[in-house]
Design a protein around this motif. Structure first.
Motif, PDB file in Angstrom:
ATOM      1  N   TYR A  92      -3.910   4.609   6.262  1.00  0.00           N
ATOM      2  CA  TYR A  92      -2.925   3.879   5.467  1.00  0.00           C
ATOM      3  C   TYR A  92      -3.522   2.524   5.096  1.00  0.00           C
ATOM      4  N   TYR A  94      -3.153  -0.850   2.108  1.00  0.00           N
ATOM      5  CA  TYR A  94      -2.281  -1.457   1.110  1.00  0.00           C
ATOM      6  C   TYR A  94      -2.651  -0.882  -0.259  1.00  0.00           C
ATOM      7  N   LYS A  95      -1.755  -0.066  -0.795  1.00  0.00           N
ATOM      8  CA  LYS A  95      -2.083   0.709  -1.988  1.00  0.00           C
ATOM      9  C   LYS A  95      -2.255  -0.157  -3.239  1.00  0.00           C
ATOM     10  N   PHE A  96      -1.788  -1.409  -3.171  1.00  0.00           N
ATOM     11  CA  PHE A  96      -1.947  -2.270  -4.353  1.00  0.00           C
ATOM     12  C   PHE A  96      -3.350  -2.865  -4.423  1.00  0.00           C
ATOM     13  N   LYS A 139      -3.616   3.182  -4.889  1.00  0.00           N
ATOM     14  CA  LYS A 139      -2.480   4.083  -5.105  1.00  0.00           C
ATOM     15  C   LYS A 139      -2.735   5.070  -6.240  1.00  0.00           C
ATOM     16  N   SER A 140      -3.708   4.777  -7.106  1.00  0.00           N
ATOM     17  CA  SER A 140      -4.020   5.686  -8.213  1.00  0.00           C
ATOM     18  C   SER A 140      -5.096   6.706  -7.837  1.00  0.00           C
ATOM     19  N   LYS A 143      -6.300  12.109  -2.962  1.00  0.00           N
ATOM     20  CA  LYS A 143      -6.449  12.100  -1.504  1.00  0.00           C
ATOM     21  C   LYS A 143      -7.925  12.066  -1.106  1.00  0.00           C
ATOM     22  N   GLN A 146      -9.192   8.561  -1.585  1.00  0.00           N
ATOM     23  CA  GLN A 146      -8.689   7.681  -0.530  1.00  0.00           C
ATOM     24  C   GLN A 146      -9.431   7.918   0.784  1.00  0.00           C
TER      25      GLN A 146
END
Length: 248
Positions: A92, A94-96, A139-140, A143, A146
């Motif tokens: 996890y 921070y997706k920003f 966030k873009s 998987k 990421q």
């Protein structure tokens, strides 16, 4: 050669949530040795104790008895973890943040200079093949992308030992292939990689040695070829027989 990672009769028990005053045994006298430069696969069905072992190595879970050492130092001493990188099964971030911002954040945590941070970020973004999307928010990302960001952050401190918990979990074939290629490159650089996985085909392809645990006990360990031969067609068959599951 001294082992980079070693457990000796490692036992971990947890207080039972269902029955007050009783315990659940997660690991039973686990003995592992991982040598420098190895890619070592840690296998077992769900609930076998793989993540508990990793948590004990990282100091998240205290051993009930026995010992665990990294680079010859007891894992209960924080200095034992200075030379490792870790990727959990569920990441996890921070997706920003963008990939570059995330890596710069972790570089600051490790106290790297701006020049050294720049050098490592450039190298890692190329390694995980995210250089073209370095300024896109996480966030873009898919998987698989990421997961590769996670690998990059685990490498930002240039660790000698990389511990990965299910690094290809939930990835499509292309994502698994890319992670496999990264592990091979790390081995070529002399890194030691210890990872748990359910993807037996991946393990058979990239690992020098493997260990199979079931219900907290070590059932088999050694080179993949030695475990597979002469009775089994592949690692999957050897794995199923080792844990006592009937082979179709």
């Amino acid at each position: 050669m001294s082992a980079i990672l070693k457990t000796d009769q490692l036992r971990v028990e947890f207080a039972s949530r269902e029955f007050r005053g009783t315990t659940t045994t997660a690991l039973v006298g686990l003995n592992l040795e991982v040598q420098a430069g190895e890619v070592y696969g840690f296998l077992g069905p769900n609930g076998a104790g793989k993540t508990t072992t990793i948590n004990a190595l990282l100091g998240f879970v205290p051993p009930t008895s026995g010992t665990a050492h990294l680079f010859g130092i007891d894992v209960r001493q924080p200095i034992a973890r200075q030379r490792i990188g870790y990727l959990p099964e569920l990441t996890y971030y921070y997706k920003f943040l963008t990939a570059e911002e995330l890596l710069r954040f972790y570089a600051r945590i490790f106290g790297l200079s701006r020049a050294e941070s720049d050098r490592r970020i450039e190298k890692l973004l190329k390694l995980v093949e995210l250089e073209p999307v370095r300024n896109r928010p996480i966030k873009s990302y898919s998987k698989g992308m990421q997961q590769r960001v996670g690998l990059a952050q685990a490498l930002i401190n240039d660790p000698d030992l990389l511990i990965l918990d299910e690094p290809t979990s939930g990835l499509d074939p292309l994502g698994r292939m890319k992670v496999r290629e990264i592990i091979r490159r790390l081995k070529d650089e002399g890194k030691t990689v210890f990872f748990s996985s359910h993807e037996l085909g991946e393990v058979e392809t990239v690992c020098d040695r493997v260990a199979i645990i079931h219900r907290g006990e070590l059932k088999a360990s050694g080179r993949v070829a030695d475990i597979v031969q002469p009775r089994h067609q592949n690692l999957e068959h050897a794995f199923l027989e080792t844990i006592g599951y009937p082979i179709p």
